[in-house]
Design a protein around this motif. Structure first.
Motif, PDB file in Angstrom:
ATOM      1  N   GLN A 291       0.830  -1.206   0.000  1.00 43.09           N
ATOM      2  CA  GLN A 291       0.000   0.000   0.000  1.00 43.09           C
ATOM      3  C   GLN A 291       0.864   1.255   0.000  1.00 43.09           C
ATOM      4  OE1 GLN A 291      -2.262   1.052   3.621  1.00 43.09           O
ATOM      5  NE2 GLN A 291      -4.097   1.012   2.349  1.00 43.09           N
ATOM      6  N   ARG A 292       1.937   1.242   0.787  1.00 36.81           N
ATOM      7  CA  ARG A 292       2.837   2.400   0.822  1.00 36.81           C
ATOM      8  C   ARG A 292       3.488   2.597  -0.548  1.00 36.81           C
ATOM      9  NH1 ARG A 292       7.373   2.879   5.478  1.00 36.81           N
ATOM     10  NH2 ARG A 292       5.461   3.184   6.711  1.00 36.81           N
ATOM     11  N   ASP A 295       0.889   4.026  -2.932  1.00 37.16           N
ATOM     12  CA  ASP A 295       0.649   5.451  -2.659  1.00 37.16           C
ATOM     13  C   ASP A 295       1.808   6.298  -3.173  1.00 37.16           C
ATOM     14  OD1 ASP A 295      -1.705   4.772  -1.454  1.00 37.16           O
ATOM     15  OD2 ASP A 295      -0.937   4.880   0.598  1.00 37.16           O
ATOM     16  N   GLU A 298       1.591   6.443  -6.920  1.00 34.59           N
ATOM     17  CA  GLU A 298       0.508   7.324  -7.351  1.00 34.59           C
ATOM     18  C   GLU A 298       0.907   8.793  -7.220  1.00 34.59           C
ATOM     19  OE1 GLU A 298      -4.283   8.062  -6.542  1.00 34.59           O
ATOM     20  OE2 GLU A 298      -3.174   6.527  -5.431  1.00 34.59           O
ATOM     21  N   ARG A 299       1.592   9.106  -6.128  1.00 33.67           N
ATOM     22  CA  ARG A 299       2.058  10.488  -5.963  1.00 33.67           C
ATOM     23  C   ARG A 299       3.067  10.858  -7.042  1.00 33.67           C
ATOM     24  NH1 ARG A 299       2.134   8.918  -0.474  1.00 33.67           N
ATOM     25  NH2 ARG A 299       4.398   8.600  -0.570  1.00 33.67           N
TER      26      ARG A 299
END
Length: 536
Positions: A291-292, A295, A298-299
């Motif tokens: 998940q990290r 994220d 995505e950033r």
């Protein structure tokens, strides 16, 4: 020694052997009367016989089996023993014996004079088998939860906490995050009011403080007996039973995954149960890391898309103005500098388009749809600057699951790469040796085709040994030591190349979950193989 004396000694020796057996044994005569029982057999029979049938200190020998044991005629033992006597064939079976809360493996051997019965306690074995079934079922459910892409991370964690509570027979399961000396309950399946999501407490008042200091699980089965009643964690939560492990993300401490109860546990946690909790902690760690990473990716993509949008906007306006001025200049004078400037402007426009495509194509494909690759390839070829080249399809139809727009972009980029870098030196000869008419540019299906002098033939077909497809040409090919580099951003072998084309191909393949590699084609050119493609 006389015959009767020898027989008596033999019987005594046999009885001594039977008495030393751990298994229960008893012999019944033809009237179902107990003729003999060893020590364990007497203990088993006495536990089942009524007080009226055999009093304290009385022997079980001489008692009718069925008359002495209440309800015995309704049991499996009754049916199996009678079957053995009537058929004169041995029987073997497992059955639960309620008076002793025990599972026995019963083996009965009939004869004309009666029945010999051996009873072996298999309760521990049955319990082990039950736990193995429960463990297997728990692992299967864990796999089902972890592979359910429709659930969010929090929903998955709540589901595995519920699963863990059921498997370990405790009412509280919770995931904590530890920061600034505080325990934060992130997700839970719990009855305890202080273990609900959002609850916090100083780390010194939680068992988790001891958990994160250990490399292995912390287990408590009876906090009171283990002398933990003075522990601040016990005073705050009143937990008698606890098992928890450390959760790490990318090597850094995150928190703990724990299961607990306010009542003591009757027995220690088994090795299988401990292993299951360790597996859950590792799965949560992996999910948090994934998940990290997602994220972070995505950033990065948001920043890239924002950068590409700004750059394209800031460059397009002056580029459009420059093109307009160049068209006017070309009409007013015949200068040798006009054409190089136009090429440079075209290259800038291509760079901008490739930059936007690269920023857009990295997102994962969530809802692929059935696409006919052959038909799409023909359409993509028509919008490609073919330069006199020819498209050949080795199959009539090839259905795949994909995002049609992105798959088309992938094909166009591969076609453009073949046309721009794959021109042959075969003096206009096709693989079959035939000369093609000058300037001929066609799309054909099946077999070798003729093509324009020195221009490339591109072939699209299905991979023979896996699900996927290939795009091959008969051009100069790619040196083996450069085949890994061609997918890198900015890699190009021409002065006017952008270095984005094949990188975009790799990005689109990765977004679909596919793999792409380049090898040598049958004609010595480049062959791009895309594997892992789900057929439609």
């Amino acid at each position: 020694m006389s015959g009767p004396a020898r027989e008596s000694a033999s019987d005594q020796n046999l009885q001594a052997v039977l008495d030393r057996m751990a298994d229960g044994f008893f012999a019944l005569d033809a009237d179902w009367t107990v003729a003999y029982a060893n020590e364990e057999g007497r203990r088993i029979l006495r536990s089942a016989m009524s007080d009226d049938a055999v009093g304290p200190g009385e022997s079980v020998e001489g008692r009718n089996l069925w008359d002495s044991i209440p309800g015995s005629t309704e049991t499996e033992f009754h049916d199996r023993y009678h079957r053995a006597m009537s058929t004169q064939e041995p029987v073997s079976f497992d059955s639960y014996y309620e008076p002793l809360d025990t599972w026995f493996e019963a083996r009965a051997f009939p004869s004309e004079s009666g029945l010999s019965v051996y009873l072996r306690d298999v309760t521990e074995q049955r319990e082990l088998e039950r736990r193995q079934r429960e463990s297997l079922h728990a692992i299967q459910r864990l796999y089902a939860v972890s592979s359910d892409h429709e659930r969010t991370f929090e929903e998955k964690v709540e589901a595995i906490l519920t699963l863990g509570c059921e498997y370990l027979d405790v009412p509280n399961g919770f995931l904590t995050r530890i920061g600034d000396g505080t325990q934060h309950v992130e997700v839970s399946h719990a009855e305890h009011p202080l273990l609900q999501p959002g609850e916090t407490c100083p780390l010194d008042e939680a068992y988790c403080k001891r958990t994160i200091e250990r490399d292995s699980l912390l287990t408590i089965v009876n906090a009171s007996e283990e002398g933990r009643t003075g522990d601040p964690a016990y005073e705050t939560f009143g937990l008698e039973t606890y098992i928890g492990g450390r959760v790490e993300v990318d090597g850094d401490r995150y928190g703990t995954l724990c299961f607990a109860a306010t009542t003591p546990r009757g027995e220690p946690f088994t090795d299988t149960q401990r292993t299951f909790v360790e597996l859950l902690t590792r799965w949560v760690s992996y999910e948090l890391e994934r998940q990290r990473a997602a994220d972070r990716l995505e950033r990065e993509r948001d920043r890239l898309e924002e950068f590409a949008s700004v750059v394209s906007h800031d460059l397009r306006n002056p580029l459009t103005a420059a093109r307009g001025r160049m068209e006017l200049l070309a009409e007013e004078c015949d200068s040798e500098h006009v054409e190089p400037v136009e090429r440079s402007l075209s290259r800038m426009e291509t760079l901008i388009e490739d930059l936007l495509t690269l920023a857009r194509e990295g997102d994962a494909v969530d809802d692929p749809e059935p696409v006919d690759l052959v038909a799409l390839a023909a359409d993509a070829w028509e919008t490609t600057d073919k330069g006199g080249g020819t498209l050949r399809t080795a199959v009539d139809e090839l259905g795949v699951l994909a995002d049609e727009a992105r798959l088309r972009q992938l094909l166009e980029n591969l076609f453009r790469n073949s046309v721009e870098h794959g021109s042959t030196s075969s003096e206009g000869r096709s693989p079959s040796g035939n000369r093609a008419p000058p300037g001929d540019s066609r799309t054909e299906s099946g077999g070798a085709v003729e093509h324009g002098g020195g221009e490339v033939t591109v072939t699209v077909g299905a991979l023979a040994d896996s699900d996927g497809f290939y795009v091959a040409d008969d051009g100069r090919g790619i040196p083996e030591d450069e085949r890994e580099q061609v997918f890198e951003t900015g890699y190009t072998t021409t002065t006017d190349g952008t270095g984005f084309g094949l990188n975009i191909v790799a990005e689109i393949a990765d977004a679909h979950g596919w793999s792409v590699r380049v090898v040598e084609s049958e004609t010595g050119g480049a062959r791009f193989e895309v594997s892992g493609v789900e057929p439609a």
